[in-house]
Write a protein that holds these residues in place. Structure first.
Motif, short mmCIF file in Angstrom:
data_model
loop_
_atom_site.label_atom_id
_atom_site.label_comp_id
_atom_site.label_asym_id
_atom_site.label_seq_id
_atom_site.Cartn_x
_atom_site.Cartn_y
_atom_site.Cartn_z
N GLY A 63 42.14 40.53 33.52
CA GLY A 63 41.90 42.00 33.08
C GLY A 63 42.84 43.11 33.11
O GLY A 63 43.53 43.21 31.98
N LEU A 64 43.94 43.07 34.32
CA LEU A 64 44.84 43.77 34.41
C LEU A 64 46.09 43.04 34.22
O LEU A 64 47.08 43.94 33.59
N GLU A 65 46.17 41.79 33.31
CA GLU A 65 47.33 41.40 32.35
C GLU A 65 47.54 41.71 31.54
O GLU A 65 48.03 42.07 30.80
N ILE A 85 41.16 50.83 31.39
CA ILE A 85 40.90 49.97 32.26
C ILE A 85 39.13 49.91 32.47
O ILE A 85 38.90 50.67 33.42
N VAL A 86 38.40 49.04 32.48
CA VAL A 86 36.85 49.64 32.98
C VAL A 86 36.46 48.47 33.83
O VAL A 86 36.96 47.49 33.95
N ASP A 87 36.33 48.87 35.08
CA ASP A 87 35.55 47.87 36.17
C ASP A 87 34.66 48.61 37.70
O ASP A 87 34.60 50.04 37.49
N THR A 88 33.28 47.59 37.80
CA THR A 88 33.11 48.71 38.79
C THR A 88 33.69 48.60 39.47
O THR A 88 32.75 49.05 40.99
N ALA A 89 35.05 48.01 40.23
CA ALA A 89 35.22 47.85 41.49
C ALA A 89 36.07 49.31 41.78
O ALA A 89 35.42 50.20 41.50
N GLY A 134 39.99 43.99 44.38
CA GLY A 134 39.45 43.05 45.08
C GLY A 134 41.16 42.12 45.40
O GLY A 134 40.70 41.47 46.55
N MET A 135 42.01 42.46 45.37
CA MET A 135 43.42 42.20 46.03
C MET A 135 44.24 42.70 47.10
O MET A 135 45.00 42.04 47.77
N GLY A 136 43.06 43.47 47.80
CA GLY A 136 43.23 43.82 48.73
C GLY A 136 44.01 45.48 48.70
O GLY A 136 44.64 45.82 48.18
N ALA A 137 44.09 46.08 50.06
CA ALA A 137 44.87 47.54 49.74
C ALA A 137 45.97 47.36 49.24
O ALA A 137 46.24 48.06 48.51
N GLY A 179 49.93 34.23 50.50
CA GLY A 179 48.42 34.18 51.74
C GLY A 179 47.03 34.37 51.55
O GLY A 179 47.20 35.42 49.70
N TRP A 180 45.88 34.14 51.73
CA TRP A 180 44.50 34.68 51.21
C TRP A 180 44.41 36.05 51.07
O TRP A 180 43.67 36.21 50.83
N ASP A 181 45.62 36.79 52.31
CA ASP A 181 45.15 38.05 52.55
C ASP A 181 46.72 39.26 51.98
O ASP A 181 46.28 40.36 50.97
N ARG A 182 46.89 37.91 50.62
CA ARG A 182 47.54 38.57 49.76
C ARG A 182 49.04 39.88 50.14
O ARG A 182 49.11 40.91 49.78
#
Ligand SMILES: Cc1cc2nc3c(=O)[nH]c(=O)nc-3n(C[C@H](O)[C@H](O)[C@H](O)COP(=O)(O)OP(=O)(O)OC[C@H]3O[C@@H](n4cnc5c(N)ncnc54)[C@H](O)[C@@H]3O)c2cc1C
Length: 402
Positions: A166-168, A191-195, A201-204, A356-359
């Protein structure tokens, strides 16, 4: 009698599974007694990670030469039924007839597809970039907008879903629309999102970068909201806001190919089969799962593969290796892929590269874009190489991201 390894799907996982299996068979000098058969509708790898782009040339390269060079047989068709008790597959051939095929080892690598939530209008009016045909349909629609009279609905594109796709898609859209409608038109992309925030979702840290990039690209956000309904001229959100738009692009997540339901193994909420570290579907014998159809541990720290090309390229190599290893009597290789990176294209702003998984944010803007372009034009394409060169990079411990 000749033993058969059948691989379903010629995506990133299936292509590399077939080359990797032939590599083991060739090293064991068993080409006369074990064959590898790849079954998919077309002998192509569709470059799904690039389908958000406007230009759709070379998005589905032909792999006939590579698989023929490696000694892989090819059947043009779709697996319809898996009888894992009797090890028999039913295949709908592209010529319209049906056939059956027995196997000694089976690798399921049939990927995933867009999960469309049951929101009124999504099926009828939503566009998406899940398959090449879907992406082409969106491009034809966008090009046709220029023959419509100027209106808010014509000039507005709404992307539903703030995940990576969606972001891309959203970040690319302002420049894409301007190229079609002209610089003087009052373009709107949302862009519409429930977040709670774009890219949450990718971290702060990554989310802050994404918000800045979207704003510089001219993309508005509507967060913490659901879509209530859409039609061909508007989209209504859960706060009752109604946005006039002829173009709603769905990026609402993916679910594993439905063939996973025919294998009686435990599945996750995305429909992926939960495998052991050798990529066996646990409850059935002779079946391996790879790419977007499997959930497997990537390390001993509790991380699992995501439905990404990055993981599919390695999972395919491991599944093909292990299927052939069981028939040739060499040790199986446990899948592991501890390094994880994300490279998110953010349109005219550039790209965001995290590790990394913490992006952790490593590269942004032009630096990130250079990496993204390298990934999108080189790393993920099936290389045009001969048999020996392909085998040299089809090893199960091949590192996808150095
Ligand atoms: C728009 C978009 C952007 C993305 N961006 C990224 C990104 O930036 N980075 C990243 O790592 N990943 C990205 N992904 C995800 C990535 O494309 C997938 O994870 C990857 O394609 C999975 O590979 P696969 O081989 O498992 O399946 P696929 O690539 O989906 O291939 C599946 C294959 O199975 C075949 N098939 C289907 N049904 C059958 C059947 N019944 N019988 C036989 N064959 C069948 C298909 O024709 C195809 O050949 C993106 C995806 C999309 C849609």
């Amino acid at each position: 009698m000749t033993a058969k390894i059948v691989i379903a799907g010629s995506g990133f996982a299936g292509f590399w599974a077939s080359i990797s299996a032939m590599r083991v068979i060739s090293q064991a000098n068993k080409e006369d007694s074990i064959k590898v058969i790849l079954v998919s509708p077309r002998p192509n790898v569709t470059i799904r990670p690039r389908l958000y782009e406007a230009k759709l040339d070379n998005m589905s390269p032909d792999i006939s030469k590579q698989i023929a060079a490696a000694g892989v047989e090819y059947i043009a068709g779709k697996i319809e039924k898996i009888d894992s008790d009797n090890k028999i597959l039913t295949i709908n051939l592209v010529n319209g007839s049906q056939t059956t095929l027995t196997y000694d080892r089976f690798v399921l690598a049939t990927g995933s597809q867009l999960a469309i939530p049951p929101v009124p209008g999504f099926y009828e009016y939503g566009f998406n970039v899940d398959t090449l045909e879907d992406a082409q349909r969106l491009e034809v629609h966008l090009q046709a907008l220029k023959s419509k009279p100027d209106s808010h609905a014509r000039n507005t594109v709404v992307v539903v879903g703030g995940g990576l796709t969606g972001l891309e898609s959203a970040a690319e859209m302002p420049a894409r629309l301007k190229a079609i409608l002209g610089d003087n038109v009052n373009i709107r992309v949302l862009i519409v999102d429930t977040a709670p925030a774009p890219g949450a979702g990718m971290g702060a840290d990554a989310s802050l970068v994404i918000q800045q990039a979207l704003s510089e690209c001219g993309v508005e956000s509507r967060v913490g909201l659901r879509v209530e309904s859409i039609d061909n001229k508007s989209i209504t959100l859960s706060n009752r806001e109604c946005i006039e738009s002829n173009t709603v692009v769905l990026a609402t997540g993916v679910k594993a190919n439905t063939l996973t339901e025919q294998i009686s193994s435990k599945r996750d909420t995305s429909g992926r089969i939960i495998s052991d570290s050798y990529l066996h579907a646990k409850a059935v014998s002779g079946v391996f799962v790879a790419g977007d159809t499997v959930k497997a541990p990537t390390d001993d720290k509790g991380n699992y593969n995501l439905m990404t090309c990055q993981h599919a390229l390695s999972l395919g190599r491991v599944a093909g290796h292990n299927a052939a290893a069981e028939l040739t009597g060499i040790p199986l290789y446990p899948y592991n892929q501890p390094k994880y990176v994300t490279c998110l294209d953010l349109g005219a702003w550039g790209a965001l590269y995290t590790e990394g998984w913490d992006r952790r944010v490593c590269f942004t803007k032009n630096e990130g874009k250079r990496i993204k372009q390298e990934i999108n034009t080189q790393w993920i394409y099936p290389p045009e190489l001969g048999r020996d060169e392909l085998f040299a990079i089809a090893n199960p411990d091949y590192v996808i991201v150095p």
